[in-house]
Design an enzyme around this catalytic site. Structure first.
Site: not given
Length: 352
Positions: A159, A153, A299
């Protein structure tokens, strides 16, 4: 999100005086290039100067070098303490060793929920109902050919897009035995704010599934819509779409039994975790840092399998921090303990 060279310099000046986000480090002569060209897998660094020599990194001025060197030394101490404690996993200094906490949260996470996104996704949300069959003690979609290569990324809080594409790729493979390589950039550029999708400033995998189904009605592949690690104007072409989804299903929070059943019978799971700073330095083993259980998820990742090692159960997790990180881009988390919040927010696309 666009970051010109001038823009990158301004945050550093504020960081040194007001503890804000400093400028992003870079490869020499190319401040906007990010980290994709830096491969440090297998390298050892004696000190910060050795780190700079082997990675080819350079900084704006002496003040930034001082800031970065202090961060590097902090991480060097963390690696030494963790590995000496023999916790069942190892850390290592890597190309991320001079990243600040603010940069880590901004550029290497990106899980973000919103009221507008919830409103858009609510009608498409179903309860996970995997086949009622016995599942094996260990399973790994990588060995079946159902996982694309690890991606990166870079300096973009995207993400959520990687978790989304990875899940769709895996479920299409299970259904058709063909593995597409889908475009995260399509989601970053075209995902609207009213769906809770904010490009490099965060998003959420369930909102992305809903967007693909209800508004865009498809998703392009990476070849026709390549990754640019910044948000740009939407260039989606329906004629180039490589995937569709019919909805998505969610696993009830903390239900790791159903997670196993979904992974073993239907495909990978897009899940959220809490990623503490030490995860950025992960090298190998079952990552059991208790700091992982002390905060909310931040995340998005992809669960592609599970197994056991020396009596310890684990999840196999595909990350989006490059294949030079961790176990060739993957890490393992303890299974059966909702470690890092791995079982709090798991979902998968319905493709057939």
């Amino acid at each position: 999100m666009r970051f010109g060279s001038v823009v990158w310099l301004l945050p550093l000046l504020f960081a040194l005086t007001a503890a804000q986000v400093p400028s992003f480090f870079s490869a020499p002569k190319n401040i906007a290039s990010g980290l994709s060209n830096l491969v440090t897998s297998g390298l050892n660094f004696a000190d910060h100067d050795d780190f700079l020599l082997k990675t080819g990194k350079s900084y704006f001025d002496a003040a930034e070098k001082q800031l970065r060197e202090a961060q590097f030394n902090t991480n060097k101490n963390l690696v030494a303490l963790t590995n000496t404690a023999k916790k069942g996993y190892k850390l290592a200094l890597n190309k991320f060793a001079d990243i600040t906490k603010a940069e880590f949260l901004k550029f290497f996470c990106g899980n973000s929920k919103s009221a507008s996104g919830e409103a858009k996704a609510r009608a498409d949300r179903q309860e996970a109902k995997p086949p009622t069959t016995r599942v094996p003690k260990a399973f790994d979609w990588r060995t079946k050919g159902g996982v694309t290569p690890v991606k990166f990324q870079d300096k973009c809080g995207s993400c959520w897009a990687f978790a989304t594409t990875g899940a769709i790729e895996g479920h299409i493979f299970r259904s058709t035995k063909k593995l597409p390589n889908l475009s995260e950039q399509n989601l970053i550029d075209c995902g609207p704010v009213d769906f809770g999708l904010n490009g490099c400033d965060g998003g959420y995998q369930e909102y992305a599934f809903a967007f693909i189904k209800d508004e865009q009605k498809g998703l392009q592949d990476s070849a026709s819509y390549p990754y640019a690690n910044q948000k740009d104007a939407c260039k989606y072409k329906a004629g180039n779409k490589e995937a569709e989804v019919k909805g998505f299903a969610v696993v009830k929070p903390k239900d790791e039994k159903t997670m196993m059943e979904v992974v073993a019978t239907l495909g990978p799971l897009a899940c959220s975790v809490y990623a503490p700073e030490s995860l950025l330095l992960y090298k190998e083993g079952i990552y059991a840092d208790e700091e992982c259980n002390k905060a909310e998820v931040n995340h998005a990742i992809l669960v592609v399998g599970y197994g056991s090692e020396k009596g310890k159960d684990f999840w196999i997790v595909k990350n989006s921090w490059d294949s030079s990180w961790g176990e060739e881009g993957y890490f393992r988390l303890p299974r059966g303990r909702n470690f890092c919040g791995i079982a709090e927010e798991c979902s998968y696309p319905i493709v057939d």
